[in-house]
Design a protein around this motif. Structure first.
Motif, PDB file in Angstrom:
ATOM      1  N   ALA A  90       0.825  -1.215   0.000  1.00 14.54           N
ATOM      2  CA  ALA A  90       0.000   0.000   0.000  1.00 14.54           C
ATOM      3  C   ALA A  90       0.859   1.265   0.000  1.00 14.54           C
ATOM      4  CB  ALA A  90      -0.919  -0.015   1.225  1.00 14.54           C
ATOM      5  N   PRO A  91       0.421   2.301  -0.729  1.00  9.62           N
ATOM      6  CA  PRO A  91      -0.868   2.448  -1.431  1.00  9.62           C
ATOM      7  C   PRO A  91      -0.877   1.849  -2.835  1.00  9.62           C
ATOM      8  CG  PRO A  91       0.361   4.478  -1.617  1.00  9.62           C
ATOM      9  CD  PRO A  91       1.202   3.565  -0.764  1.00  9.62           C
ATOM     10  N   LYS A  92       0.259   1.329  -3.287  1.00 10.11           N
ATOM     11  CA  LYS A  92       0.303   0.699  -4.599  1.00 10.11           C
ATOM     12  C   LYS A  92      -0.227  -0.728  -4.491  1.00 10.11           C
ATOM     13  CE  LYS A  92       4.351   3.365  -6.082  1.00 10.11           C
ATOM     14  NZ  LYS A  92       5.751   3.293  -6.578  1.00 10.11           N
ATOM     15  N   GLN A  93      -0.336  -1.392  -5.618  1.00 12.62           N
ATOM     16  CA  GLN A  93      -0.761  -2.784  -5.638  1.00 12.62           C
ATOM     17  C   GLN A  93       0.429  -3.673  -5.929  1.00 12.62           C
ATOM     18  OE1 GLN A  93      -4.005  -3.061  -8.454  1.00 12.62           O
ATOM     19  NE2 GLN A  93      -5.523  -2.672  -6.862  1.00 12.62           N
ATOM     20  N   GLY A  94       0.438  -4.832  -5.317  1.00  7.87           N
ATOM     21  CA  GLY A  94       1.482  -5.814  -5.566  1.00  7.87           C
ATOM     22  C   GLY A  94       0.861  -7.181  -5.757  1.00  7.87           C
ATOM     23  N   ARG A  95       1.712  -8.141  -6.016  1.00  8.82           N
ATOM     24  CA  ARG A  95       1.238  -9.499  -6.289  1.00  8.82           C
ATOM     25  C   ARG A  95       1.857 -10.482  -5.299  1.00  8.82           C
ATOM     26  NH1 ARG A  95       3.330 -13.605  -9.458  1.00  8.82           N
ATOM     27  NH2 ARG A  95       4.933 -12.209 -10.310  1.00  8.82           N
ATOM     28  N   ILE A  96       1.038 -11.427  -4.837  1.00  9.00           N
ATOM     29  CA  ILE A  96       1.534 -12.498  -3.972  1.00  9.00           C
ATOM     30  C   ILE A  96       1.790 -13.740  -4.822  1.00  9.00           C
ATOM     31  CG2 ILE A  96       1.121 -13.925  -1.941  1.00  9.00           C
ATOM     32  CD1 ILE A  96      -0.995 -11.941  -1.070  1.00  9.00           C
ATOM     33  N   GLU A  97       2.957 -14.313  -4.657  1.00  5.47           N
ATOM     34  CA  GLU A  97       3.261 -15.606  -5.270  1.00  5.47           C
ATOM     35  C   GLU A  97       3.264 -16.644  -4.154  1.00  5.47           C
ATOM     36  OE1 GLU A  97       7.096 -17.852  -7.213  1.00  5.47           O
ATOM     37  OE2 GLU A  97       6.760 -15.746  -7.759  1.00  5.47           O
ATOM     38  N   PHE A  98       2.195 -17.428  -4.056  1.00  2.00           N
ATOM     39  CA  PHE A  98       2.124 -18.475  -3.039  1.00  2.00           C
ATOM     40  C   PHE A  98       2.956 -19.672  -3.492  1.00  2.00           C
ATOM     41  CE2 PHE A  98      -2.059 -16.478  -1.818  1.00  2.00           C
ATOM     42  CZ  PHE A  98      -1.624 -16.073  -0.558  1.00  2.00           C
ATOM     43  N   VAL A  99       3.834 -20.135  -2.609  1.00  2.00           N
ATOM     44  CA  VAL A  99       4.706 -21.274  -2.903  1.00  2.00           C
ATOM     45  C   VAL A  99       4.317 -22.416  -1.975  1.00  2.00           C
ATOM     46  CG1 VAL A  99       7.073 -22.100  -3.053  1.00  2.00           C
ATOM     47  CG2 VAL A  99       6.558 -19.681  -3.538  1.00  2.00           C
ATOM     48  N   PRO A 100       3.756 -23.518  -2.505  1.00  2.00           N
ATOM     49  CA  PRO A 100       3.335 -24.629  -1.655  1.00  2.00           C
ATOM     50  C   PRO A 100       4.527 -25.251  -0.910  1.00  2.00           C
ATOM     51  CG  PRO A 100       2.365 -24.826  -3.828  1.00  2.00           C
ATOM     52  CD  PRO A 100       3.407 -23.754  -3.922  1.00  2.00           C
ATOM     53  N   MET A 101       4.306 -25.561   0.374  1.00  2.00           N
ATOM     54  CA  MET A 101       5.356 -26.074   1.244  1.00  2.00           C
ATOM     55  C   MET A 101       4.971 -27.429   1.829  1.00  2.00           C
ATOM     56  SD  MET A 101       7.860 -23.583   1.985  1.00  2.00           S
ATOM     57  CE  MET A 101       8.025 -23.449   0.204  1.00  2.00           C
ATOM     58  N   ASN A 102       5.959 -28.305   2.018  1.00  2.00           N
ATOM     59  CA  ASN A 102       5.862 -29.425   2.934  1.00  2.00           C
ATOM     60  C   ASN A 102       6.585 -29.032   4.213  1.00  2.00           C
ATOM     61  OD1 ASN A 102       4.468 -31.233   1.215  1.00  2.00           O
ATOM     62  ND2 ASN A 102       6.379 -31.735   0.164  1.00  2.00           N
ATOM     63  N   VAL A 103       6.465 -29.846   5.253  1.00  2.00           N
ATOM     64  CA  VAL A 103       7.098 -29.520   6.535  1.00  2.00           C
ATOM     65  C   VAL A 103       8.595 -29.282   6.369  1.00  2.00           C
ATOM     66  CG1 VAL A 103       7.670 -30.418   8.828  1.00  2.00           C
ATOM     67  CG2 VAL A 103       5.381 -30.733   7.922  1.00  2.00           C
ATOM     68  N   GLU A 104       9.264 -30.176   5.638  1.00  2.00           N
ATOM     69  CA  GLU A 104      10.718 -30.087   5.531  1.00  2.00           C
ATOM     70  C   GLU A 104      11.174 -28.999   4.559  1.00  2.00           C
ATOM     71  OE1 GLU A 104       9.570 -33.641   2.847  1.00  2.00           O
ATOM     72  OE2 GLU A 104       8.875 -32.670   4.686  1.00  2.00           O
ATOM     73  N   ASP A 105      10.251 -28.432   3.775  1.00  2.00           N
ATOM     74  CA  ASP A 105      10.610 -27.394   2.807  1.00  2.00           C
ATOM     75  C   ASP A 105      10.799 -26.023   3.443  1.00  2.00           C
ATOM     76  OD1 ASP A 105      10.363 -29.170   0.685  1.00  2.00           O
ATOM     77  OD2 ASP A 105       8.260 -28.654   0.314  1.00  2.00           O
ATOM     78  N   ARG A 106      10.160 -25.785   4.566  1.00  2.00           N
ATOM     79  CA  ARG A 106       9.952 -24.428   5.042  1.00  2.00           C
ATOM     80  C   ARG A 106      11.249 -23.683   5.349  1.00  2.00           C
ATOM     81  NH1 ARG A 106       5.738 -25.860   9.719  1.00  2.00           N
ATOM     82  NH2 ARG A 106       7.452 -27.324  10.113  1.00  2.00           N
ATOM     83  N   ILE A 107      12.132 -24.268   6.111  1.00  2.00           N
ATOM     84  CA  ILE A 107      13.379 -23.586   6.468  1.00  2.00           C
ATOM     85  C   ILE A 107      14.340 -23.507   5.286  1.00  2.00           C
ATOM     86  CG2 ILE A 107      15.451 -23.727   7.921  1.00  2.00           C
ATOM     87  CD1 ILE A 107      13.628 -24.628  10.201  1.00  2.00           C
ATOM     88  N   PRO A 108      14.573 -24.601   4.534  1.00  2.00           N
ATOM     89  CA  PRO A 108      15.443 -24.492   3.355  1.00  2.00           C
ATOM     90  C   PRO A 108      14.961 -23.459   2.337  1.00  2.00           C
ATOM     91  CG  PRO A 108      15.132 -26.794   3.924  1.00  2.00           C
ATOM     92  CD  PRO A 108      14.185 -26.007   4.788  1.00  2.00           C
ATOM     93  N   ALA A 109      13.651 -23.309   2.199  1.00  2.00           N
ATOM     94  CA  ALA A 109      13.123 -22.331   1.236  1.00  2.00           C
ATOM     95  C   ALA A 109      13.529 -20.919   1.614  1.00  2.00           C
ATOM     96  CB  ALA A 109      11.604 -22.444   1.156  1.00  2.00           C
ATOM     97  N   LEU A 110      13.583 -20.630   2.915  1.00  2.00           N
ATOM     98  CA  LEU A 110      14.033 -19.309   3.365  1.00  2.00           C
ATOM     99  C   LEU A 110      15.539 -19.162   3.231  1.00  2.00           C
ATOM    100  CD1 LEU A 110      11.793 -18.909   6.539  1.00  2.00           C
ATOM    101  CD2 LEU A 110      11.719 -17.459   4.498  1.00  2.00           C
ATOM    102  N   ILE A 111      16.265 -20.171   3.649  1.00  2.00           N
ATOM    103  CA  ILE A 111      17.730 -20.117   3.583  1.00  2.00           C
ATOM    104  C   ILE A 111      18.206 -19.912   2.149  1.00  2.00           C
ATOM    105  CG2 ILE A 111      19.839 -21.486   3.888  1.00  2.00           C
ATOM    106  CD1 ILE A 111      18.509 -22.762   6.343  1.00  2.00           C
ATOM    107  N   ASN A 112      17.549 -20.591   1.206  1.00  2.00           N
ATOM    108  CA  ASN A 112      17.953 -20.533  -0.202  1.00  2.00           C
ATOM    109  C   ASN A 112      17.229 -19.442  -0.991  1.00  2.00           C
ATOM    110  OD1 ASN A 112      19.726 -22.769   0.042  1.00  2.00           O
ATOM    111  ND2 ASN A 112      17.980 -24.154  -0.071  1.00  2.00           N
ATOM    112  N   ASN A 113      16.496 -18.564  -0.267  1.00  2.00           N
ATOM    113  CA  ASN A 113      15.815 -17.423  -0.877  1.00  2.00           C
ATOM    114  C   ASN A 113      14.835 -17.836  -1.973  1.00  2.00           C
ATOM    115  OD1 ASN A 113      15.154 -14.696  -1.154  1.00  2.00           O
ATOM    116  ND2 ASN A 113      16.692 -14.360  -2.750  1.00  2.00           N
ATOM    117  N   ARG A 114      14.141 -18.937  -1.763  1.00  2.00           N
ATOM    118  CA  ARG A 114      13.070 -19.312  -2.686  1.00  2.00           C
ATOM    119  C   ARG A 114      11.763 -18.614  -2.317  1.00  2.00           C
ATOM    120  NH1 ARG A 114      11.144 -24.036  -2.772  1.00  2.00           N
ATOM    121  NH2 ARG A 114      12.163 -25.077  -1.022  1.00  2.00           N
TER     122      ARG A 114
END
Length: 267
Positions: free
Chosen positions: A64-88
């Motif tokens: 806000a006040p502009k518009q942006g887009r959300i890219e939802f990335v489906p996760m499994n339990v083991e994906d969550r931390i590596p996805a952040l570490i690897n900037n996915r």
């Protein structure tokens, strides 16, 4: 020299996107569950659930006040931390509980939800206590807080699964004797299936869910924390809970055990 330059590029690619760069690009990548109702699920091509609503609200305020887009990335339990570490992804909103071990790998927001461990079993098996699980096969999500609890209690006969629907089906098919995870997840199944039950609803100490961001991404973390406080004071969590959890659980999960409005009132 070319090799060194290539290595430098690969390292830079792992750095988190700053709050400003996310705003400039107009896209935020958020790791969510696609099969964990009522927190997050993919229903006919559309993401829905409590955490999806929260993610959309945070993203709208971020752009806000502009518009942006959300890219939802489906996760499994083991994906969550590596996805952040690897900037996915830029953040993870997927029932990720705050633990000391995880806090060494990623940064967490202030908590937005409280849960305990619950155990789903078949009614006909009449398993009512922790002691009755001693010689049983327990199904867990690999790397989750349930695994840490049961190992601490001396259990070792485990099977592992990735998402709630898969776990539930394995229990129904008789491959395991019990499925243990956050109580709000397992409490959902007896509502729709009267052949299963959650006799053990509050094992262990309360766990607190937070939004995860890459380690050191302080600017984004500060924004998320301020946003959670703002949303709480606006009544967002109470309203979102009533719109998603109450219909899902048919009133069997009282929000006073899970929401953290009392904590936010002091912030």
């Amino acid at each position: 020299m070319k090799l060194i330059f290539a290595l430098l590029l690969s390292c830079v690619a792992l750095f988190a996107d700053s709050l400003e760069s996310i705003r400039q690009n107009g896209v935020i990548r958020i790791g969510v569950y696609d099969g964990q109702p009522p927190f997050g699920e993919l229903n006919e091509g559309k993401f829905e659930g409590f955490e999806i609503t929260m993610a959309k609200t945070i993203a709208n305020d971020l752009f806000a006040p502009k518009q942006g887009r959300i890219e939802f990335v489906p996760m499994n339990v083991e994906d969550r931390i590596p996805a952040l570490i690897n900037n996915r992804v830029d953040m993870v909103i997927a029932t990720i509980t705050i633990t000391e071990a995880r806090s060494k790998q990623i940064d967490f927001s202030i908590p937005y939800f409280s849960v305990n461990l619950g155990v789903l079993t078949r009614k006909d098996d009449r398993i009512k206590s922790l002691g009755e699980l001693r010689n049983k096969k327990i199904l867990l999500e690999s790397g989750g807080t349930g695994e840490a609890f049961f190992r601490k209690e001396g259990f070792s006969n485990f099977e592992f699964c990735k998402i709630a629907r898969e776990c539930y089906r394995m229990l129904k098919d008789g491959k395991v004797d019990a499925y243990a995870t956050d109580n709000l997840i397992v409490l959902a199944y007896p509502v729709a299936d009267d052949t299963v039950e959650v006799a053990m609803k509050n094992l262990g100490s309360p766990d607190f869910m937070g939004i995860g961001v890459q380690k050191g991404n302080q600017e984004l973390l500060d924004f998320v924390n301020a946003e959670l406080i703002k949303l709480s004071k606006e009544g967002f969590f109470k309203n979102a809970y009533e719109e998603t959890f109450d219909p899902f659980y048919r009133g069997t999960a009282d929000k006073k055990y899970f929401l953290l409005e009392g904590i936010y009132s002091f912030l």
